[in-house]
Design a protein around this motif. Structure first.
Motif, mmCIF file in Angstrom:
data_model
loop_
_atom_site.group_PDB
_atom_site.id
_atom_site.type_symbol
_atom_site.label_atom_id
_atom_site.label_comp_id
_atom_site.label_asym_id
_atom_site.label_seq_id
_atom_site.Cartn_x
_atom_site.Cartn_y
_atom_site.Cartn_z
ATOM 1 N N PHE A 93 75.296 5.185 -30.168
ATOM 2 C CA PHE A 93 73.995 5.826 -29.751
ATOM 3 C C PHE A 93 74.380 6.705 -28.282
ATOM 4 C CE2 PHE A 93 70.567 5.408 -26.386
ATOM 5 C CZ PHE A 93 69.462 6.231 -27.134
ATOM 6 N N MET A 123 64.710 -2.467 -19.393
ATOM 7 C CA MET A 123 63.434 -1.939 -19.834
ATOM 8 C C MET A 123 62.990 -2.562 -21.182
ATOM 9 S SD MET A 123 63.922 2.075 -19.803
ATOM 10 C CE MET A 123 65.688 2.228 -20.374
ATOM 11 N N ALA A 272 60.343 10.019 -21.094
ATOM 12 C CA ALA A 272 60.262 9.251 -22.324
ATOM 13 C C ALA A 272 58.771 8.672 -22.385
ATOM 14 C CB ALA A 272 61.424 8.086 -22.155
ATOM 15 N N SER A 273 58.331 8.271 -21.325
ATOM 16 C CA SER A 273 56.800 7.594 -21.353
ATOM 17 C C SER A 273 55.733 8.366 -21.778
ATOM 18 C CB SER A 273 56.618 6.888 -20.178
ATOM 19 O OG SER A 273 56.530 7.979 -19.259
ATOM 20 N N ASN A 276 56.248 10.920 -26.435
ATOM 21 C CA ASN A 276 55.410 10.700 -27.808
ATOM 22 C C ASN A 276 54.132 9.980 -27.675
ATOM 23 O OD1 ASN A 276 58.032 11.490 -29.375
ATOM 24 N ND2 ASN A 276 59.108 9.656 -28.163
ATOM 25 N N ALA A 277 54.002 9.336 -26.635
ATOM 26 C CA ALA A 277 52.815 8.502 -26.533
ATOM 27 C C ALA A 277 51.648 9.477 -26.610
ATOM 28 C CB ALA A 277 52.728 7.784 -25.140
ATOM 29 N N ILE A 335 51.722 6.760 -36.289
ATOM 30 C CA ILE A 335 53.223 7.045 -35.992
ATOM 31 C C ILE A 335 54.018 7.291 -37.196
ATOM 32 C CG2 ILE A 335 55.194 6.224 -34.850
ATOM 33 C CD1 ILE A 335 53.148 4.489 -33.124
ATOM 34 N N ARG A 345 73.282 9.423 -33.941
ATOM 35 C CA ARG A 345 74.199 8.700 -33.589
ATOM 36 C C ARG A 345 75.503 9.370 -33.863
ATOM 37 N NH1 ARG A 345 70.162 6.245 -32.724
ATOM 38 N NH2 ARG A 345 69.737 4.167 -33.046
ATOM 39 N N ALA A 405 60.358 4.583 -36.745
ATOM 40 C CA ALA A 405 59.805 5.739 -35.912
ATOM 41 C C ALA A 405 60.072 5.270 -34.397
ATOM 42 C CB ALA A 405 58.351 5.596 -35.973
ATOM 43 N N PHE A 406 60.583 4.211 -34.143
ATOM 44 C CA PHE A 406 61.298 3.725 -32.830
ATOM 45 C C PHE A 406 62.681 3.681 -32.882
ATOM 46 C CE2 PHE A 406 56.763 1.872 -32.740
ATOM 47 C CZ PHE A 406 56.209 2.601 -31.738
ATOM 48 N N TYR A 411 69.616 -0.063 -29.815
ATOM 49 C CA TYR A 411 69.006 0.595 -28.980
ATOM 50 C C TYR A 411 67.697 1.345 -29.238
ATOM 51 C CZ TYR A 411 73.247 0.257 -25.917
ATOM 52 O OH TYR A 411 74.225 -0.110 -25.338
ATOM 53 N N CYS A 413 63.595 1.764 -29.495
ATOM 54 C CA CYS A 413 62.781 2.307 -28.186
ATOM 55 C C CYS A 413 62.322 0.750 -27.540
ATOM 56 C CB CYS A 413 61.426 3.105 -28.670
ATOM 57 S SG CYS A 413 60.284 3.419 -27.198
ATOM 58 N N PRO A 414 62.649 0.661 -26.305
ATOM 59 C CA PRO A 414 62.340 -0.302 -25.642
ATOM 60 C C PRO A 414 60.732 -0.275 -25.158
ATOM 61 C CG PRO A 414 63.665 1.289 -24.094
ATOM 62 C CD PRO A 414 63.383 1.655 -25.320
ATOM 63 N N PHE A 418 54.698 -1.463 -25.118
ATOM 64 C CA PHE A 418 53.851 -0.709 -24.209
ATOM 65 C C PHE A 418 53.115 0.609 -24.996
ATOM 66 C CE2 PHE A 418 53.264 2.142 -21.022
ATOM 67 C CZ PHE A 418 52.698 1.715 -19.963
HETATM 68 C C1 HEM Z 1 54.486 6.371 -30.001
HETATM 69 C C2 HEM Z 1 55.406 6.568 -28.986
HETATM 70 C C3 HEM Z 1 56.893 6.370 -29.167
HETATM 71 C C4 HEM Z 1 57.715 6.511 -29.972
HETATM 72 C C5 HEM Z 1 57.690 7.090 -31.390
HETATM 73 C C6 HEM Z 1 59.105 6.550 -29.530
HETATM 74 C C7 HEM Z 1 60.323 6.484 -30.133
HETATM 75 C C8 HEM Z 1 61.300 6.491 -29.600
HETATM 76 C C9 HEM Z 1 62.775 6.638 -30.428
HETATM 77 C C10 HEM Z 1 62.866 7.107 -31.686
HETATM 78 C C11 HEM Z 1 63.775 6.340 -29.502
HETATM 79 C C12 HEM Z 1 65.161 6.405 -29.956
HETATM 80 C C13 HEM Z 1 65.708 5.232 -30.563
HETATM 81 C C14 HEM Z 1 67.179 5.380 -31.367
HETATM 82 O O1 HEM Z 1 67.814 6.411 -31.370
HETATM 83 O O2 HEM Z 1 67.286 4.247 -31.981
HETATM 84 C C15 HEM Z 1 63.189 6.086 -28.192
HETATM 85 C C16 HEM Z 1 63.992 5.814 -26.981
HETATM 86 C C17 HEM Z 1 63.471 5.463 -25.687
HETATM 87 N N1 HEM Z 1 62.209 5.319 -25.602
HETATM 88 FE FE1 HEM Z 1 60.608 5.476 -26.932
HETATM 89 N N2 HEM Z 1 58.942 6.096 -28.063
HETATM 90 C C18 HEM Z 1 57.791 6.003 -27.829
HETATM 91 C C19 HEM Z 1 57.127 5.607 -26.566
HETATM 92 C C20 HEM Z 1 57.782 5.342 -25.473
HETATM 93 C C21 HEM Z 1 57.373 4.838 -23.967
HETATM 94 C C22 HEM Z 1 55.840 4.566 -23.880
HETATM 95 C C23 HEM Z 1 58.312 4.590 -23.323
HETATM 96 C C24 HEM Z 1 58.382 3.926 -21.952
HETATM 97 C C25 HEM Z 1 57.351 3.644 -21.311
HETATM 98 C C26 HEM Z 1 59.504 4.942 -24.119
HETATM 99 C C27 HEM Z 1 60.694 4.714 -23.435
HETATM 100 C C28 HEM Z 1 62.122 4.994 -24.319
HETATM 101 C C29 HEM Z 1 63.315 4.761 -23.607
HETATM 102 C C30 HEM Z 1 63.761 4.630 -22.226
HETATM 103 C C31 HEM Z 1 63.972 5.149 -24.571
HETATM 104 C C32 HEM Z 1 65.680 5.521 -24.607
HETATM 105 C C33 HEM Z 1 66.298 4.277 -25.003
HETATM 106 C C34 HEM Z 1 67.753 3.987 -24.499
HETATM 107 O O3 HEM Z 1 68.339 4.818 -23.936
HETATM 108 O O4 HEM Z 1 68.750 3.295 -24.893
HETATM 109 N N3 HEM Z 1 59.141 5.225 -25.210
HETATM 110 N N4 HEM Z 1 61.903 6.214 -28.305
#
Ligand code: HEM
Length: 468
Positions: A93, A123, A272-273, A276-277, A335, A345, A405-406, A411, A413-414, A418
């Motif tokens: 990743f 996180m 990031a926060s 998508n939200a 979602i 990856r 979706a996450f 790794y 989505c953390p 939230f």
């Molecule tokens: C419905 C809303 C959201 C969706 C669909 C979503 C989806 C994702 C996806 C697909 C990834 C990549 C994971 C992977 O490649 O396996 C990701 C990474 C991440 N998301 Fe979300 N996300 C959402 C909301 C949020 C929120 C609200 C936050 C923070 C408060 C957040 C913080 C992050 C961070 C920091 C990463 C990067 C993680 C890393 O570097 O390892 N996401 N998210």
């Protein structure tokens, strides 16, 4: 004779090279390039990437490579490939996202690789299911403050309404209470800059910044915003219980390793926060309001838990949320249908998938958007059916099989729990205070996005009126 001998060697070498290239090509997945070297299929792919992926799957089968602007992206669409994507130790990743992270937030490779795992663990812990209860109170308070600005009734574009609720709420909750501007001019500037940054993010993650003038300006605007505000964020802990926000926790670790990159991480977390939200909150409200019986069922639930709408602010507890599962199902179903176009990856060592060998250096790509349309996992996949989520063991924090979706694996989505909580609270409080209706049909989704969830293609107005 002296001249013929070297010529024969050159010809033999060329034949060997051709045979080698042919063998390599045969053992790799079918490759879609274009006739222009290096550019490859970039134009066709870039016009509508989601449609391109589906057409390629039908034409070339479950695994294929798209060659565009010097990059090989190998898409996997069925079990065996998905398994490799999610579980293989040979795919990585961090190395897949490091370059986009450098382009979009100017975080150099060495800093990113040193800090990534530590920050991810922080996180994941801070926004994990055990800690979620610490956010409920503040989210409710912040949302109610923003809802007061809506007045007794009005009409707005639904996207703008959602932004006006979630931008300040996320910033004040995750960074520092009161950090979001309160002055009208500065609020407008924040919205405009974030919109420019968010809309250009996908291009910014692939192209040199000098080609994207406005986007580059918005990026610098946010870096300056955080440069100015990092000392403020660091200085103030919660007056109530001395607890730290997510950004304060991250800053402690970032400072130990490098004291120069804090604004860059601020920008990354902000994007990031919200990226998508916000669209997911938009689509969920849109899906609910465009189905009267669903809206009615949700309103009955809200009234049974919180009573008739009054003038006083309400408190929302974990127990209250458990009594309203339909809202959570609607969010998850949204979602599913508006999932990210692709996650990625980097292949570190050649991996075998079906009869093919995917070479190291390829980006392995998985499309949650298309995977969520596989009828094997989701019968009648194009229909919005919140009740399918009844089957998921949400109490144990498990999604339905096939839901990615996450992301998935190490790794994932953390911020996923939230995000769910924030959108849930947003829907509950908006509907508790206001009767709402859509004035336009729900717009189509744009098929232009690979990074992140799908955006609406046109506007959609909402009318709201304070409940009595
Ligand atoms: C419905 C809303 C959201 C969706 C669909 C979503 C989806 C994702 C996806 C697909 C990834 C990549 C994971 C992977 O490649 O396996 C990701 C990474 C991440 N998301 Fe979300 N996300 C959402 C909301 C949020 C929120 C609200 C936050 C923070 C408060 C957040 C913080 C992050 C961070 C920091 C990463 C990067 C993680 C890393 O570097 O390892 N996401 N998210």
């Amino acid at each position: 004779m002296e001249l013929i001998f070297p010529s024969v060697i050159i010809i033999l070498a060329c034949v060997a090279l051709l045979l080698f290239l042919r063998w390599k090509n045969l053992s790799g997945p079918p490759c879609i390039g274009g006739w222009i070297p290096w550019i490859g299929a970039a134009f066709e792919f870039g016009k509508a990437p989601l449609e391109f992926i589906e057409k390629a799957r039908i034409k070339y089968g479950p695994i294929f490579t798209v060659f565009a602007v010097g990059t090989r992206m190998t898409f996997v669409t069925e079990e065996e490939g998905i398994d490799v994507f999610l579980k293989s130790k040979e795919v990585n990743f961090e190395l897949a996202v490091q370059d986009p992270v450098y382009r979009t937030a100017s975080i150099p490779k060495n800093v990113f690789l040193t800090l990534h795992e530590k920050l991810y663990i922080l996180m994941k812990g801070k926004m994990g299911t055990f800690n979620l209860c610490h956010f409920t109170g503040q989210l409710a308070e912040e949302l109610q403050e923003q809802l007061e600005n809506l007045g007794t009734h009005g009409t707005r574009d639904l996207t703008i309404l959602v932004r006006h609720l979630l931008y300040p709420v996320s910033v004040n909750t995750l960074f520092k209470k009161g950090l979001f501007p309160t002055n009208k001019k500065k609020i407008t500037e924040f919205y405009q800059q974030f919109q420019t940054y968010d809309e250009g993010f996908e291009y910014g993650s692939q192209m040199p910044e000098c080609l994207l003038r406005n986007w580059s300006k918005s990026k610098r605007w946010f870096l300056a915003f955080f440069e100015k505000n990092i000392p403020v964020i660091k200085a103030k802990k919660s007056e109530k219980d001395n607890s730290m926000t997510l950004m304060q926790v991250l800053l402690d670790t970032i400072d130990m390793e490098t004291n120069e990159r804090s604004p860059n991480y601020g920008l990354l977390l902000l994007w990031a926060s919200l990226s998508n939200a916000v669209p997911i909150a938009f689509w969920t409200l849109g899906f609910i309001l465009s189905q009267p019986s669903l809206y009615k069922a949700i309103m009955e639930g809200i009234s049974s838990v919180f009573g008739a709408a009054g003038k006083d602010k309400i408190k929302v507890s974990e127990d209250d949320l458990k009594k309203l599962p339909l809202i959570k199902w609607c969010i998850l179903e949204t979602i599913r249908l508006r999932a990210p176009g692709a996650i990625t990856r980097k292949v570190m060592k050649p991996v075998k998938i079906l009869d093919f060998t995917v070479p190291s250096g390829d980006l392995l790509m998985l499309s949650p958007f298309w995977l969520h349309r596989n009828p094997k996992y989701f019968p009648e996949p194009e229909l919005f059916k919140p009740e399918r989520w009844k089957e998921a063991n949400l109490e144990k924090h498990a999604f339905l099989d096939g839901f990615v979706a996450f992301g998935s694996g190490k790794y994932q989505c953390p911020g996923r729990w939230f995000a769910m909580l924030e959108i849930e609270m947003c829907i509950i409080l908006l509907f508790y205070y206001y009767d709402c209706s859509l004035l336009d049909p729900l717009p189509k989704q744009s098929s232009l996005h690979l990074v992140g969830v799908q955006q609406p293609e046109g506007r959609c107005r909402i009318e709201y009126r304070q409940r009595k």
